[in-house]
Design a protein around this motif. Structure first.
Motif, mmCIF file in Angstrom:
data_model
loop_
_atom_site.group_PDB
_atom_site.id
_atom_site.type_symbol
_atom_site.label_atom_id
_atom_site.label_comp_id
_atom_site.label_asym_id
_atom_site.label_seq_id
_atom_site.Cartn_x
_atom_site.Cartn_y
_atom_site.Cartn_z
ATOM 1 N N LEU A 135 41.861 39.143 40.931
ATOM 2 C CA LEU A 135 40.355 38.351 41.027
ATOM 3 C C LEU A 135 39.638 37.876 39.292
ATOM 4 O O LEU A 135 39.322 37.176 39.583
ATOM 5 N N ALA A 136 40.273 38.821 38.402
ATOM 6 C CA ALA A 136 40.033 38.891 37.528
ATOM 7 C C ALA A 136 40.780 37.755 37.163
ATOM 8 O O ALA A 136 39.897 35.805 36.051
ATOM 9 N N ALA A 137 41.405 37.102 36.956
ATOM 10 C CA ALA A 137 42.428 36.016 36.505
ATOM 11 C C ALA A 137 41.784 34.657 36.866
ATOM 12 O O ALA A 137 42.300 33.840 36.378
ATOM 13 N N VAL A 138 42.201 35.108 38.893
ATOM 14 C CA VAL A 138 41.776 33.348 39.541
ATOM 15 C C VAL A 138 40.186 33.365 38.934
ATOM 16 O O VAL A 138 40.136 32.127 38.643
ATOM 17 N N CYS A 139 39.049 34.339 38.901
ATOM 18 C CA CYS A 139 37.841 33.493 38.170
ATOM 19 C C CYS A 139 38.080 32.738 37.233
ATOM 20 O O CYS A 139 37.461 31.726 36.586
ATOM 21 N N ALA A 140 39.052 33.571 35.793
ATOM 22 C CA ALA A 140 39.126 32.970 34.594
ATOM 23 C C ALA A 140 39.571 31.058 35.283
ATOM 24 O O ALA A 140 39.196 30.536 34.124
ATOM 25 N N VAL A 142 37.609 35.231 46.545
ATOM 26 C CA VAL A 142 36.875 35.984 47.364
ATOM 27 C C VAL A 142 38.103 37.029 47.842
ATOM 28 O O VAL A 142 37.975 37.775 47.904
ATOM 29 N N SER A 143 39.679 36.298 48.159
ATOM 30 C CA SER A 143 40.434 36.471 49.297
ATOM 31 C C SER A 143 40.689 37.772 48.806
ATOM 32 O O SER A 143 40.957 39.322 49.341
ATOM 33 N N PHE A 144 41.129 38.150 47.210
ATOM 34 C CA PHE A 144 41.185 39.605 46.461
ATOM 35 C C PHE A 144 40.129 40.009 46.962
ATOM 36 O O PHE A 144 40.900 41.185 46.483
ATOM 37 N N LEU A 145 38.695 39.749 46.300
ATOM 38 C CA LEU A 145 37.720 41.258 46.672
ATOM 39 C C LEU A 145 37.823 41.912 48.012
ATOM 40 O O LEU A 145 37.587 42.618 47.711
ATOM 41 N N HIS A 173 44.949 44.010 43.046
ATOM 42 C CA HIS A 173 43.902 43.040 43.579
ATOM 43 C C HIS A 173 42.304 42.709 42.425
ATOM 44 O O HIS A 173 42.500 41.406 42.741
ATOM 45 N N LEU A 174 42.518 43.414 42.020
ATOM 46 C CA LEU A 174 41.209 43.547 41.031
ATOM 47 C C LEU A 174 41.459 42.663 39.759
ATOM 48 O O LEU A 174 40.748 42.033 39.072
ATOM 49 N N LEU A 185 48.365 36.653 34.320
ATOM 50 C CA LEU A 185 48.452 37.547 34.908
ATOM 51 C C LEU A 185 48.495 38.441 36.646
ATOM 52 O O LEU A 185 48.511 38.333 37.147
ATOM 53 N N ILE A 186 48.532 36.159 36.926
ATOM 54 C CA ILE A 186 48.503 35.989 38.392
ATOM 55 C C ILE A 186 49.342 36.473 38.408
ATOM 56 O O ILE A 186 49.731 37.380 39.764
ATOM 57 N N CYS A 187 50.635 36.420 38.254
ATOM 58 C CA CYS A 187 51.898 36.602 38.408
ATOM 59 C C CYS A 187 52.251 37.904 38.361
ATOM 60 O O CYS A 187 53.200 39.105 38.836
ATOM 61 N N VAL A 188 51.742 38.846 37.203
ATOM 62 C CA VAL A 188 51.953 40.223 37.276
ATOM 63 C C VAL A 188 51.625 40.590 37.944
ATOM 64 O O VAL A 188 52.287 41.851 38.615
#
Length: 411
Positions: A73-78, A161-164, A69-70, A94-97
């Motif tokens: 979160l970092a990849a989507v924010c990027a 936000v959903s991942f967090l 999840h984290l 990274l999102i796919c992984v």
């Protein structure tokens, strides 16, 4: 666990309904580069499933899920600050992984925590997840109606936000005590010591299961891009595809799972998958021949048929992946099985954008026919393997442990 999954999938629903248009209108990618972006990122995502399956034997599943999840979160924010194909590629990768690893860990959790009730749990899990998809798609429709760059970025932030929230809920989930391994089925003992990557029969199942996930690419990439570039249907119809898909899965998944229960029920679902995919691709092929209303009706009808195919695939792929794996090495085998949707996500988008869609209506007809042929091949392969794994049963017979075998067929 289910609440965290609900929030995770709600954000993913926002992303699924808006990502293609985000990359098209905000990032400025054309259809070819968009297909290449999603396909190349999917190649990296292939590593997520086997890596998660291997780590699950050494690290608690809860801990691994939190990190997945984290990572996402970092990849989507990027994505909020990056632009251009080469900057977006590693981020989407990274999102796919993280996405593929999380789904594999959920499979491991369901198989280990529910035992014989795994099919029912999986159906309930999919129903909850798709209800969340619908909520996310509804929220995405608001952003798509506004249509500004800021609105699209708000949708990206909602996914983050959903991942967090999912990570926080997963951290609060009490770890389950380890379960005693189930007795290995006959014929499994020699395979479990070698692992899934030396089990040629299981790898053949995994290989054939790759094109069996084509419904995901059709719903997520094929339908939106075909609507935009080849039909006169309104763009606001795109979120409706996901809403219809979500509603049908929520309402029908448990019923379909019960009707095609057990490994031999999964074999019957394979036949339905091929037929429904052929019909859905046929409607796509004729959707560009008329005006806006004709195209809209054909695209919505195709969405219904491909969703029904997805319901069949969710039963067959899940049940067969578990039934064909040795119980004492199930996490590693499910990690290998998770490669199938990962590979499809890497090759599916470019095949659709550069191959199927480039060929026009005939491309959809060829895709449907090829998928049906793969269904026949996989059914025969899995039937032989299941029969070989059954003790004292050399020939194909009805599944003795399936509840479906002891009750009348439902109409």
């Amino acid at each position: 666990m289910l609440l965290g999954q609900f929030l995770d999938r709600a954000g993913t629903g926002v992303w699924a309904a808006s990502s293609v248009l985000y990359f098209t209108f905000v990032s400025g990618l054309d259809g070819g580069r968009l297909g290449l972006l999603l396909g190349a990122a999917g190649v990296a995502g292939i590593a997520g499933s086997p890596l998660a399956g291997r780590l699950a034997g050494h690290v608690p599943v809860r801990t691994l899920l939190i990190w997945c999840h984290l990572l996402r979160l970092a990849a989507v924010c990027a994505l909020l600050v990056l632009d251009g194909f080469w900057a977006l590629l590693p981020t989407v990768a990274l999102i796919c992984v993280g996405d593929r690893a999380a789904k594999t860990l959920e499979m491991v959790f369901a198989a280990e925590a529910t035992g014989g009730g795994r099919a029912t749990y999986q159906a309930l899990s999919r129903s909850v997840a798709n209800a969340a998809y619908g909520l996310g798609a509804g929220f995405a429709a608001i952003g798509l109606a506004v249509g500004t760059d800021t609105a699209y970025r708000v949708l990206i932030l909602a996914n983050a936000v959903s991942f967090l929230a999912a990570a926080a809920l997963t951290a609060r989930t009490a770890p389950r005590p380890p379960r005693r391994p189930e007795p290995a089925a006959a014929g499994h003992a020699s395979r479990s010591s070698a692992g899934p990557w030396r089990d040629r029969g299981y790898l053949a199942f995994v290989l054939l299961d790759i094109p069996m996930n084509v419904d995901d690419a059709i719903l997520g990439v094929g339908l939106p891009l075909w609507l935009v570039h080849r039909t006169d249907a309104p763009h606001l119809l795109i979120p409706a595809f996901l809403v219809i898909n979500t509603a049908m899965v929520v309402l029908l998944q448990l019923r379909v799972t019960a009707r095609f229960d057990g490994p031999y029920g999964a074999l019957r679902a394979l036949t339905r998958y091929g037929l429904l995919t052929v019909l859905g691709c046929g409607l796509l092929a004729v959707s560009g021949a008329g005006g806006a209303w004709t195209a809209s009706l054909a695209l919505l009808g195709s969405t219904v048929l491909i969703t029904l195919a997805e319901l069949m695939r969710s039963v067959s792929s899940w049940e067969l992946a578990v039934s064909l794996a040795p119980a004492d090495d199930r996490a590693a085998y499910l990690g290998a099985a998770g490669v199938s949707p990962s590979v499809e996500r890497s090759i599916g988008p470019p095949v659709l954008t550069s191959g199927v869609m480039a060929a026009g209506p005939a491309g959809w007809l060829v895709l449907g026919a090829a998928t049906a042929a793969v269904c026949v091949a996989q059914r025969r392969l899995c039937a032989r393997r299941l029969d070989a794994l059954r003790p004292n049963a050399p020939g194909p017979v009805a599944d003795p442990v399936s509840p479906a075998a002891t009750r009348p067929a439902r109409t």
